[in-house]
Design a protein around this motif. Structure first.
Motif, PDB file in Angstrom:
ATOM      1  N   ILE A  16      33.033 -15.915 -25.610  1.00 11.82           N
ATOM      2  CA  ILE A  16      31.711 -16.527 -25.435  1.00 11.82           C
ATOM      3  C   ILE A  16      31.844 -18.006 -25.094  1.00 11.82           C
ATOM      4  CG2 ILE A  16      29.593 -17.173 -26.656  1.00 11.82           C
ATOM      5  CD1 ILE A  16      29.791 -14.536 -28.173  1.00 11.82           C
ATOM      6  N   THR A  54      29.232 -14.738 -34.716  1.00 10.18           N
ATOM      7  CA  THR A  54      29.781 -13.735 -33.803  1.00 10.18           C
ATOM      8  C   THR A  54      30.659 -12.746 -34.568  1.00 10.18           C
ATOM      9  OG1 THR A  54      29.836 -15.411 -32.071  1.00 10.18           O
ATOM     10  CG2 THR A  54      31.103 -13.406 -31.695  1.00 10.18           C
ATOM     11  N   GLN A  99      30.600 -19.937 -21.626  1.00  7.76           N
ATOM     12  CA  GLN A  99      29.617 -21.011 -21.688  1.00  7.76           C
ATOM     13  C   GLN A  99      30.222 -22.386 -21.436  1.00  7.76           C
ATOM     14  OE1 GLN A  99      27.266 -18.904 -21.282  1.00  7.76           O
ATOM     15  NE2 GLN A  99      25.857 -20.027 -22.585  1.00  7.76           N
ATOM     16  N   MET A 138      24.938 -15.163 -27.635  1.00  5.17           N
ATOM     17  CA  MET A 138      24.991 -15.600 -26.233  1.00  5.17           C
ATOM     18  C   MET A 138      23.688 -16.238 -25.768  1.00  5.17           C
ATOM     19  SD  MET A 138      26.813 -16.062 -23.581  1.00  5.17           S
ATOM     20  CE  MET A 138      28.290 -15.077 -23.744  1.00  5.17           C
ATOM     21  N   ASN A 190      25.365 -11.416 -20.004  1.00  4.84           N
ATOM     22  CA  ASN A 190      26.543 -12.127 -20.533  1.00  4.84           C
ATOM     23  C   ASN A 190      26.904 -11.716 -21.959  1.00  4.84           C
ATOM     24  OD1 ASN A 190      27.034 -13.716 -18.214  1.00  4.84           O
ATOM     25  ND2 ASN A 190      25.416 -15.142 -18.819  1.00  4.84           N
ATOM     26  N   GLN A 191      26.650 -10.466 -22.287  1.00  2.00           N
ATOM     27  CA  GLN A 191      26.980  -9.995 -23.625  1.00  2.00           C
ATOM     28  C   GLN A 191      28.479  -9.691 -23.719  1.00  2.00           C
ATOM     29  OE1 GLN A 191      25.189  -9.825 -26.380  1.00  2.00           O
ATOM     30  NE2 GLN A 191      23.350 -10.608 -25.348  1.00  2.00           N
TER      31      GLN A 191
END
Length: 829
Positions: A180, A380, A184, A418, A64-65
């Motif tokens: 991100i 981030t 999520q 993440m 999930n990068q």
């Protein structure tokens, strides 16, 4: 022989020599190496960069990068840190002379990327930022810049390099952070909103730092003129170029779109603005960014993004990241510095945002765990951080060591975000979300309704419906008016809560004008009603995810009922025409995934009366949706100036027997439920309704014994002469009746059910509204069946709603299981 005269002035001139292999006519047939010329080699380089980038995106998908991680890694792998260690690969694929085309193409990518960033950035959102986010943003600018500047002076380098180190730590990748948060599913939480608002402010401040860095490192002796000229250019764009663009847009006929001439003119303007700011002493991408900010029309923004984004992001930006990777050399990071010091510097750089968030929590009411979460999220990084570092090395303010160290730090802090968000989940409201239907709502309990609004035409019928819902101080209603705006132009998904009605901007946009109208209408509704509280919200999202966003907001607001407008509206000649086909898909998604009951509101001319419904008809065929519709109609009937007619349609003994009751679950699998139990629930609820309203002359209960769907259609059409203002019907999901089976095969709008579709598509002389109700259902995981909300713990939770005229003496109504035949009447034409 006479001595030749020598022109001494020409001795010191520089002469450019071009290799003969730079350009060849017939390619491989005229040279030993087809990759020697600039253009073929450049195509091979960019192909290699794109392919490696896509491969890394695929490889990092299980982790999930974000995509920025793959882009940075692809550049580093192609550079001297990995593949570049092989001298043969370096000389064949990246010889020194190719930098003459790689670097200009990378800077061209930056110019148009900066223009796209300006197009997508909503400066007005900063003015709507709450104090919490402002505090985090200010601390997230000052503290990381100070930490980055202090860490930089550990190395021996250009003194001006601290600006680029500090700015790189300050910036937060807004688009990467949004990606991100959406993955999520915490974008609508308080932590997500605070992080996004802070990131937006940090993004704007980063451009200021970048312009300052260019001005200082470009010509230190003329820095004041550079800043002054750049400021003048910004004012020129705001006060002259933007009004000119507005004038051109106003002259364009609405709905015509923008021609290629307009689009090409704007893209030429991007290049021209870049030339101006370059002449001012900053950088061309500063001018492109400002020009993108002042583009006034959202439709024009969307057209430009559609034309430009795929090419810039997919083709040009990989060249930029490739150049960044070619300048990164991990081997020399520890030159003249121990690895322990390098690791400590990377740790401090990664902790800068977390430290500033903790400092804010000390002086404000932000909990420590929430501050840590916001600090991790704002750590981030995106393309902007790499742009700042690349600018620092281009301006010779950062050497290869300091540049490479910060690139590795940015890569690490972005990769950590993440996993940190996976292990962390914000605390949720511990109060159970039980009241998801109107049928189960207590009479003295607040009814929470989410009203969705696509345009201002939806406002009058929704408010008329809410006014008919009989809000009192004993039985209050809380309304959340949600304005839905398609995500175009400034591509930032957002949810804005309007705390109170304020004077709008002097020159509001179309969306702002609509929001002001909605706020005003619901404020007036609240002021003129007892027991009503309203709150206006604006959600900006794409149609593809709008249904999911609405469901999340309904869950967050703990709504028991969601009102959504129909995707068609009535024209002057009485026909129903599509407003927007995308709205139908949104409505279907809401019906499938809603966490509570849903009502589709269709207006057939009633909004012109500007009054709520006084004469209501409820058509009852059976099933959970009809019980929910009757519960809502019953609530409305408690209003002293409202009359209600409940017509129950019963198949006769001669009607064709059909299959048992079925329900279509969210997985589109047909699941069986207990049809006998559903019939029992219908009988109990109707008996309860009849007895409780027996003395109420404003409520009429009628039962019709019919043989087939044709008789049902005729009976419904015969009600047109009774001048009903509002028809309330159940969608009928899961119920197959002999009176509706044939109608279901001819539905133009299946989301309305057979009866709702009949009321909308058939010709009627009177003007009325239709509300199609779907009750909330849930899947029983133990036995694989689907049960309506009313069928769960029915004996314990079913309560009597007292009528206006009779409120006592009916405590034991749950024991009724038979139908009262004494009240059966024939419906007269």
């Amino acid at each position: 022989m006479a001595q030749e005269q020598i022109d001494l002035a020409k001795l010191n001139q520089t002469i450019l020599c071009y290799a003969e292999t730079v350009y060849r006519i017939n390619g491989v047939w005229e040279g030993p190496d087809p990759l020697t010329p600039f253009i073929p080699l450049f195509f091979v380089q960019i192909t290699l960069a794109i392919m490696l980038n896509r491969l890394l995106v695929f490889a990092l998908k299980p982790f999930n990068q974000p995509s920025i991680v793959a882009e940075i890694l692809s550049g580093i792998i192609l550079g001297p840190s990995v593949f570049g260690r092989n001298s043969g690969f370096r000389k064949q694929m990246f010889p020194s002379y190719t930098y003459k085309i790689l670097e200009p193409m990378a800077h061209l990518a930056l110019v148009y990327y900066a223009f796209l960033v300006g197009l997508k950035m909503d400066i007005k959102a900063i003015l709507r930022t709450g104090s919490k986010a402002v505090n985090v943003a200010v601390a997230g600018t000052v503290i990381p810049f100070s930490i980055g500047s202090a860490l930089y002076f550990i190395f021996q380098g250009n003194k001006a390099g601290f600006i680029f180190w500090g700015a790189a730590l300050t910036v937060t990748g807004f688009s990467v952070l949004t990606e991100i948060l959406e993955k999520q599913e915490i974008i609508n939480t308080d932590i997500g909103k605070t992080a996004m608002a802070s990131a937006l402010i940090n993004d704007v401040s980063a451009w200021c730092f970048l312009a300052l860095g260019f001005a200082i490192t470009g010509s230190p002796e003329n820095i004041h003129w550079s800043l002054l000229c750049t400021t003048a250019f910004v004012l020129l764009c705001v006060y002259y170029i933007r009004p000119c663009l507005k004038w051109v847009i106003r002259k364009t006929p609405e709905g015509q779109g923008y021609s290629e001439f307009y689009i090409c003119s704007v893209l030429t303007g991007v290049a021209f603005c870049g030339v101006i700011t370059d002449a001012c002493g900053t950088h061309p991408m500063i001018g492109a960014f400002v020009f993108g900010l002042v583009i006034p029309c959202e439709v024009l923004e969307a057209a430009l993004i559609n034309k430009l984004e795929d090419f810039v992001v997919g083709i040009l930006m990989p060249v930029f990241f490739m150049v960044c990777g070619l300048r990164t050399n991990v081997d020399i990071i520890s030159d003249q510095t121990s690895w322990i010091v390098v690791v400590l510097i990377i740790i401090l750089a990664c902790a800068a945002k977390i430290i500033c968030a903790l400092v804010v929590s000390i002086f404000t009411s932000i909990p420590i765990n929430e501050a840590i979460a916001v600090g991790v999220l704002t750590n981030t990084k995106g393309a902007m951080a790499m742009i700042i570092l690349e600018a620092g090395q281009t301006q010779v303010a950062l050497n290869t060591q300091t540049y490479s160290l910060m690139v590795i730090a940015i890569l690490i802090m972005t990769m950590v975000v993440m996993p940190a968000t996976i292990t962390y989940r914000p605390s949720k409201n511990l109060v159970p979300y039980k009241r998801r239907t109107i049928e189960k709502a207590k009479s003295d309990e607040e009814l929470r309704i989410l009203a969705c609004i696509y345009n201002t035409r939806n406002v009058p019928p929704i408010i008329n419906l809410l006014r008919a819902s009989n809000a009192t101080n004993r039985s209050p209603i809380s309304v959340f008016a949600l304005q839905l705006v398609e995500l175009v132009g400034r591509a930032t998904a957002s949810l804005v809560v309007h705390s109170s009605r304020k004077a709008g901007p002097r020159n509001p946009s179309h969306v702002e004008a609509q929001a002001d109208h909605i706020i005003s209408a619901f404020d007036n509704y609240e002021l003129r009603s007892d027991g009503v509280t309203t709150q206006a919200l604006t959600a900006r999202c794409a149609y593809s995810t709008m249904d999911e966003d609405i469901c999340n907001i309904a869950k967050d607001k703990r709504s028991a009922f969601v009102i959504i407008p129909f995707h068609k509206q009535q024209t002057l000649d009485g026909e129903m025409e599509d407003i927007n086909p995308a709205i139908r898909s949104v409505n279907e998604g809401i019906l499938e995934n809603a966490p509570c009951s849903v009502g589709i509101l269709i207006d057939r001319g009633l909004q012109e009366s500007n009054d709520h419904a006084h004469n209501i008809a409820m058509l009852y065929f059976g099933g959970p949706d009809d019980r929910e519709a009757l519960a809502y109609a019953w609530r409305m009937a408690e209003n002293s100036d409202t009359s209600l007619t409940v017509a129950r349609f019963i198949p006769s003994s001669d009607a064709e027997e059909l299959d048992p009751v079925e329900v279509i679950a969210k997985s589109h699998v047909t699941l069986h439920i207990d049809s006998e139990r559903e019939k029992l629930l219908d009988e109990d609820y109707l008996n309860k309704f009849q007895i409780a309203t027996a003395n109420d002359k404003s409520i009429t209960y009628t039962e019709l014994m019919l043989n087939d769907e044709e008789e049902a259609v005729n009976a419904i059409k015969s009600m047109d002469g009774h001048n009903h203002d509002l028809y309330i019907v159940g969608k009928g999901a899961g119920v197959i009746s002999p009176l509706t089976a044939g109608l279901a095969d001819w539905c133009d709008c299946p989301e309305l059910g057979p009866i709702g579709d009949l009321l909308v598509t058939s010709e009627f002389e009177s003007a009325f509204s239709v509300l199609v109700v779907q009750q909330y259902i849930r899947l029983n995981k133990r036995d694989g069946s689907v049960r309506s909300a009313s069928s769960l713990d029915y004996r314990q939770e079913m309560e009597l709603r007292p009528s206006v005229s009779e409120s006592d003496g009916f405590e034991s109504l749950n024991s009724f299981t038979t139908r009262d035949h004494n009240n059966r009447m024939a419906l007269q034409d």
